[in-house]
Design a protein around this motif. Structure first.
Motif, PDB file in Angstrom:
ATOM      1  N   PRO A 132       0.813  -1.227   0.000  1.00 43.10           N
ATOM      2  CA  PRO A 132       0.000   0.000   0.000  1.00 43.10           C
ATOM      3  C   PRO A 132       0.839   1.267   0.000  1.00 43.10           C
ATOM      4  O   PRO A 132       0.378   2.323  -0.438  1.00 43.10           O
ATOM      5  N   TRP A 133       2.083   1.185   0.477  1.00 45.81           N
ATOM      6  CA  TRP A 133       2.924   2.378   0.530  1.00 45.81           C
ATOM      7  C   TRP A 133       3.147   2.969  -0.855  1.00 45.81           C
ATOM      8  O   TRP A 133       3.211   4.184  -1.023  1.00 45.81           O
ATOM      9  N   GLU A 145       1.129   3.012  -3.448  1.00 47.81           N
ATOM     10  CA  GLU A 145      -0.049   3.788  -3.857  1.00 47.81           C
ATOM     11  C   GLU A 145      -0.207   5.054  -3.023  1.00 47.81           C
ATOM     12  O   GLU A 145      -0.605   6.097  -3.537  1.00 47.81           O
ATOM     13  N   ARG A 146       0.094   4.981  -1.735  1.00 44.68           N
ATOM     14  CA  ARG A 146      -0.002   6.166  -0.879  1.00 44.68           C
ATOM     15  C   ARG A 146       0.952   7.254  -1.353  1.00 44.68           C
ATOM     16  O   ARG A 146       0.599   8.442  -1.379  1.00 44.68           O
ATOM     17  N   LYS A 197      -0.385   8.903  -4.511  1.00 44.96           N
ATOM     18  CA  LYS A 197      -1.497   9.809  -4.233  1.00 44.96           C
ATOM     19  C   LYS A 197      -1.021  11.149  -3.682  1.00 44.96           C
ATOM     20  O   LYS A 197      -1.693  12.170  -3.833  1.00 44.96           O
ATOM     21  N   GLN A 198       0.141  11.135  -3.040  1.00 47.05           N
ATOM     22  CA  GLN A 198       0.713  12.378  -2.505  1.00 47.05           C
ATOM     23  C   GLN A 198       1.550  13.121  -3.549  1.00 47.05           C
ATOM     24  O   GLN A 198       2.177  14.127  -3.238  1.00 47.05           O
TER      25      GLN A 198
END
Length: 322
Positions: A19-20, A22-23, A26-27
């Motif tokens: 998930p990191w 994708e996070r 997104k930032q």
């Protein structure tokens, strides 16, 4: 602020599936896979070429390079029983930062056409600044040379530099590498240099995280010891630093292991050091490693069992694949 990450598709496969990843996207972080592979790609292009460079560039002013992967050494591969990984990084400023930045963007650009177009536009926008930094070269305090190496070059630049440096040594050579699987030419350079009276010390970790590399490496020890090359086994963890210091006057420092994969297949990055202050600092670091080493006794090594020697020589047959 532009923030980008380029990571090897195979070496960082776990990161890309977390998930990191994708996070961060997104930032606004731009994330690229270097030398990505897949079922169709494996048929059309080579999948054994890997990006092994380690590089961080900050604000086009500061850069870091060396052996350190972006992992926590306290937890990385602790199940392998080799202890904590031990690394060193070099912090640089000045014109060499632009060279390193250009190499980073070249690796990004070749991944696909869109990347290539984006990097071209970015570089045109930043060219006035790049040109002004280039003019500062004459006033630089330290002399550094960037040596990128990759399998698409006409010559194996780092390998040729290393062999030449060994043959030109007059007094002392100290090398550190986590993985030592030399070919014939490198073995000849090391043994011939030691036989003509140059002190040659090879520092390797006592334990490595690869069964095959460990035995392939040990297959070369007998000839090295017979030629009076000193082999020091680092006991303080998996020594991951890659460095060569020649006569206290020239040094190589970067990402290249002393094995055929690094020499011929990987994308690697090395800094050649010519200024005495930097070379002295690297030499002091090597001496610190030696304080946590035990030396192999040549006589006892010769007395090992025939079966152990046979195993090492058998594994060494696979050394071009390691």
């Amino acid at each position: 602020m532009r923030c980008e990450i380029l990571a090897d598709s195979v070496g960082s496969a776990q990161f890309f599936s977390t998930p990191w990843c994708e996070r961060l996207k997104k930032q606004g972080v731009l994330i690229h896979q270097s030398l990505s592979i897949g079922l169709i790609k494996a048929i059309l292009v080579r999948s054994d070429l890997r990006n092994h460079r380690k590089l961080l560039v900050v604000d086009e002013h500061i850069a870091y390079t060396g052996s350190y992967n972006l992992v926590d050494p306290k937890v990385f591969k602790q199940g392998a029983g080799v202890g904590q990984w031990v690394d060193v990084m070099l912090r640089v400023q000045g014109p060499v930062v632009i060279q390193l930045l250009a190499m980073f963007y070249a690796d990004v650009a070749v991944e696909n056409r869109q990347n290539f177009a984006d990097i071209q536009a970015l570089w045109r926008e930043r060219w006035p600044y790049v040109e002004s930094v280039g003019l500062q070269a004459a006033s630089a305090c330290s002399v550094l040379q960037t040596i990128p190496s990759s399998p698409d070059q006409n010559h194996y630049v780092f390998y040729d530099t290393l062999i030449c440096a060994l043959h030109q040594a007059q007094r002392e050579i100290v090398l550190t590498t986590p993985y030592f699987v030399p070919d014939e030419a490198l073995m000849l350079a090391l043994t011939a240099t030691a036989r003509r009276g140059v002190s040659v010390t090879l520092i390797v970790p006592q334990k490595v995280d690869s069964f095959l590399v460990r035995y392939a490496s040990q297959a070369s020890y007998r000839l090295l010891l017979q030629s009076e090359v000193k082999i020091a086994l680092f006991t303080g963890g998996l020594l991951h630093t890659k460095s060569v210091v020649v006569d206290g006057e020239f040094a190589l420092f970067g990402t290249v292991n002393m094995d055929m994969r690094s020499f011929y297949l990987n994308l690697e990055l090395t800094m050649a050091l010519y200024s005495k202050a930097e070379i002295h600092a690297l030499s002091l670091q090597q001496q610190a490693y030696l304080r946590d080493c035990i030396y192999i006794d040549a006589t006892r090594w010769q007395q090992r069992s025939v079966w152990r020697t046979l195993l090492e020589n058998t594994v060494r047959l696979m050394s071009p694949l390691l």
